[in-house]
Design an enzyme around this catalytic site. Structure first.
Site, PDB file in Angstrom:
ATOM      1  N   ASP A 191      24.468  43.200  37.174  1.00 21.94           N
ATOM      2  CA  ASP A 191      25.458  42.196  36.820  1.00 21.94           C
ATOM      3  C   ASP A 191      26.574  42.067  37.871  1.00 21.94           C
ATOM      4  OD1 ASP A 191      26.061  40.553  34.392  1.00 21.94           O
ATOM      5  OD2 ASP A 191      27.992  41.605  34.564  1.00 21.94           O
ATOM      6  N   LYS A 226      34.684  51.820  38.836  1.00 22.91           N
ATOM      7  CA  LYS A 226      34.759  52.487  37.551  1.00 22.91           C
ATOM      8  C   LYS A 226      33.454  52.281  36.773  1.00 22.91           C
ATOM      9  CE  LYS A 226      36.507  49.053  34.395  1.00 22.91           C
ATOM     10  NZ  LYS A 226      36.862  47.810  35.016  1.00 22.91           N
ATOM     11  N   GLU A 251      42.174  37.846  27.978  1.00 27.06           N
ATOM     12  CA  GLU A 251      41.081  36.982  28.417  1.00 27.06           C
ATOM     13  C   GLU A 251      40.415  36.333  27.231  1.00 27.06           C
ATOM     14  OE1 GLU A 251      38.355  38.936  31.183  1.00 27.06           O
ATOM     15  OE2 GLU A 251      37.665  40.272  29.644  1.00 27.06           O
ATOM     16  N   HIS A 286      43.551  48.947  35.525  1.00 27.12           N
ATOM     17  CA  HIS A 286      44.262  47.767  36.024  1.00 27.12           C
ATOM     18  C   HIS A 286      45.740  47.765  35.610  1.00 27.12           C
ATOM     19  CE1 HIS A 286      40.289  46.730  37.036  1.00 27.12           C
ATOM     20  NE2 HIS A 286      39.964  46.013  35.988  1.00 27.12           N
ATOM     21  N   LYS A 302      45.152  35.351  31.087  1.00 26.13           N
ATOM     22  CA  LYS A 302      46.457  35.525  31.711  1.00 26.13           C
ATOM     23  C   LYS A 302      46.725  37.000  31.992  1.00 26.13           C
ATOM     24  CE  LYS A 302      50.085  32.807  30.718  1.00 26.13           C
ATOM     25  NZ  LYS A 302      51.194  32.263  29.945  1.00 26.13           N
TER      26      LYS A 302
HETATM   27  C1  BG6 Z   1      36.975  44.351  34.808  1.00 29.01           C
HETATM   28  C2  BG6 Z   1      36.633  44.682  33.395  1.00 29.01           C
HETATM   29  O1  BG6 Z   1      37.358  45.499  35.505  1.00 29.01           O
HETATM   30  O2  BG6 Z   1      38.035  43.416  34.839  1.00 29.01           O
HETATM   31  C3  BG6 Z   1      36.256  43.424  32.634  1.00 29.01           C
HETATM   32  O3  BG6 Z   1      35.551  45.601  33.366  1.00 29.01           O
HETATM   33  C4  BG6 Z   1      37.345  42.383  32.769  1.00 29.01           C
HETATM   34  O4  BG6 Z   1      36.008  43.708  31.269  1.00 29.01           O
HETATM   35  C5  BG6 Z   1      37.723  42.188  34.236  1.00 29.01           C
HETATM   36  O5  BG6 Z   1      36.845  41.174  32.236  1.00 29.01           O
HETATM   37  C6  BG6 Z   1      38.909  41.255  34.400  1.00 29.01           C
HETATM   38  O6  BG6 Z   1      39.076  40.947  35.751  1.00 29.01           O
HETATM   39  P1  BG6 Z   1      39.748  39.587  36.204  1.00 29.01           P
HETATM   40  O7  BG6 Z   1      39.804  39.691  37.676  1.00 29.01           O
HETATM   41  O8  BG6 Z   1      38.862  38.489  35.710  1.00 29.01           O
HETATM   42  O9  BG6 Z   1      41.088  39.551  35.553  1.00 29.01           O
END
Ligand code: BG6
Length: 459
Positions: A16, A143, A211, A235, A338
């Site tokens: 993926d 991760k 999200e 994050h 956001k």
């Molecule tokens: C990933 C997570 O690290 O970050 C996902 O595993 C998440 O679940 C994604 O959707 C969000 O990343 P971005 O860049 O779309 O905010």
């Protein structure tokens, strides 16, 4: 010609992440001429596929524009695929032979692999795939870096017997985002912020991620993690450390990473009493994914109590921040996409206006979508009357920099690996602190099965 060749090997090329992020990113970097000349790409995975299959999977995510067809062909001409097992030295030897055909070259291995094959794969790389002579080898890892402090330590010890810290690039893609990069400049390139950047002026800091999508077929992975491991522990905590850290002595990677570790050391483990957890349910009558709850995902166990939303209050026990709550919030299946950091200031002392009229100042850093920095301030409503209202000092980047290109986080980070900059990668002691902060909470969630509040998709 003396330029040294490079090879970029994607392990897990059929997966993926590879199709959605790695191949598209490599294509954009290639298309824009940002990679060193003579860069070759090799995909490796167990599935018996051809390069054409990998191409077909990734193509929908590559955003190829009209007029780029020739470049695209040139890109795929320097791409190869080889199938093999992750346990088999013989298969990795075949991979090594394929690399050797390119000639002597610098090597990057991107491990887009599930955790259970991580150890054998890295061991095989070390055994038979390292570059020779003056050429370097770098490995990029993603991760999950373990699932708690103990498993992380086991992983760390394994990796550190194989590679040096300089060879390891641990990705947290939030560090590659434009606004996150900008934070250093905003905080340390302006003299107005530092004097107010502390407990005397700031009431609270909210760091949030939302999200509007559910697990989208990643339920199998997600149920093993939950939103805390998936987003908050990495994050959001990265954002916290950049907001809260002291000014590094320079912009050198180690200087910055030292400061991030230093501030994380001041964060005590999260107390479960300061946490709210949620799991989304389907929205009756909605279209598509929104009609389905987390538990309707066929790859998720029917009785799963894995949180898809979490809010937690963290504290930074140092001179600058003692007592200021850092509220971290993240969730899937919410109303919008956001990510932002909100610095909320204290009430105006000795307010002279009508009670309740003056609102607190707020400084907002919007990471996505549409990067912006804006400050909520009180102003007089223009006109004869003497009324105040809240308005904004607004720096929305796409307005100020109309034709600027905002590179995708992965583009910047992968390019960093080619150039050898570790500034935007996570050091092992940072991860240690991150796990120290979250492991007790994760353990109590696993063992005590606390209340999980259901919320409707799109709330
Ligand atoms: C990933 C997570 O690290 O970050 C996902 O595993 C998440 O679940 C994604 O959707 C969000 O990343 P971005 O860049 O779309 O905010």
């Amino acid at each position: 010609e003396t330029t040294v060749a490079h090879v970029f090997v994607t392990l897990g090329a059929s997966g993926d992440l590879a199709k959605k992020k790695i191949y598209p990113t490599l294509w954009w970097l290639y298309r824009d001429g940002l990679l060193p000349p003579k860069t070759h790409f090799i995909g490796y995975a167990r599935s018996k596929l051809q390069m054409a299959d990998i191409r077909e999977k990734a193509l929908p995510f590559m955003k190829v524009k009209n007029g780029e067809e020739e470049k695209l062909e040139a890109f795929f001409k320097v791409n190869q695929y080889i199938s093999g097992d992750y346990n088999s030295q013989a298969d990795f030897q075949k991979l090594n032979q394929l690399i050797a055909k390119i000639g002597s070259c610098n090597r990057i291995f991107y491990l887009a692999l599930p955790p259970n094959i991580f150890e054998p794969a890295t061991t095989q790389i070390k055994n038979v795939c390292m570059s020779q002579n003056d050429q370097w080898t770098r490995v990029i890892i993603e991760k999950p870096f373990g699932r708690d402090l103990e498993t992380y330590l086991a992983l760390r010890d394994h990796i550190s017997t194989l590679f040096t810290e300089e060879q390891i690039y641990r990705i947290d893609h939030y560090l590659g985002k434009e606004m996150v990069q900008n934070f250093m400049v905003l905080r340390f390139g302006n003299s107005i912020f530092n004097p107010i950047w502390n407990r005397n002026s700031i009431a609270s800091i909210v760091i949030s991620f939302k999200e509007p999508i559910g697990t989208q077929g990643r339920g199998g992975y997600f149920d093993q993690s939950g939103i805390i491991r998936d987003v908050m522990q990495n994050h959001l905590l990265q954002l916290l450390s950049i907001v809260a850290m002291e000014k590094p002595p320079s912009t050198n990677a180690e200087d910055i990473r030292n400061e991030k570790v230093r501030v994380l050391k001041c964060v005590p483990p999260v107390n479960i009493k300061n946490v709210v957890l949620g799991q989304y349910t389907g929205k009756p009558g909605a279209d598509g994914e929104a009609a389905l709850g987390y538990l309707d995902d066929p790859t998720v166990p029917k009785d799963s109590v894995t949180p898809t939303f979490a809010a937690a209050v963290l504290f930074v026990k140092n001179e600058r921040w003692d007592g200021v709550p850092f509220i971290l919030r993240c969730g899937k299946a919410l109303n919008e996409r956001k990510a932002e950091i909100r610095i909320q200031f204290r009430d105006v002392p000795g307010d002279i206006f009508q009670p309740g009229l003056v609102k607190r100042n707020e400084l907002v850093f919007r990471v996505q979508p549409k990067e912006a920095v804006y400050m909520k301030v009180m102003t007089k409503v223009p006109g004869m009357a003497f009324n105040c209202e809240e308005t904004e000092l607004d720096l929305t980047f796409e307005k100020r920099y109309e034709h600027a290109k905002f590179p995708d986080a992965y583009e910047r980070l992968i390019l960093d690996v080619f150039t050898g900059s570790q500034m935007n990668f996570v050091r092992s002691d940072e991860l240690y602190e991150a796990w120290r902060i979250f492991t007790p909470l994760l353990k109590s969630i696993d063992n005590e099965r606390p209340t999980i509040v259901p919320y409707e998709f799109g709330r």
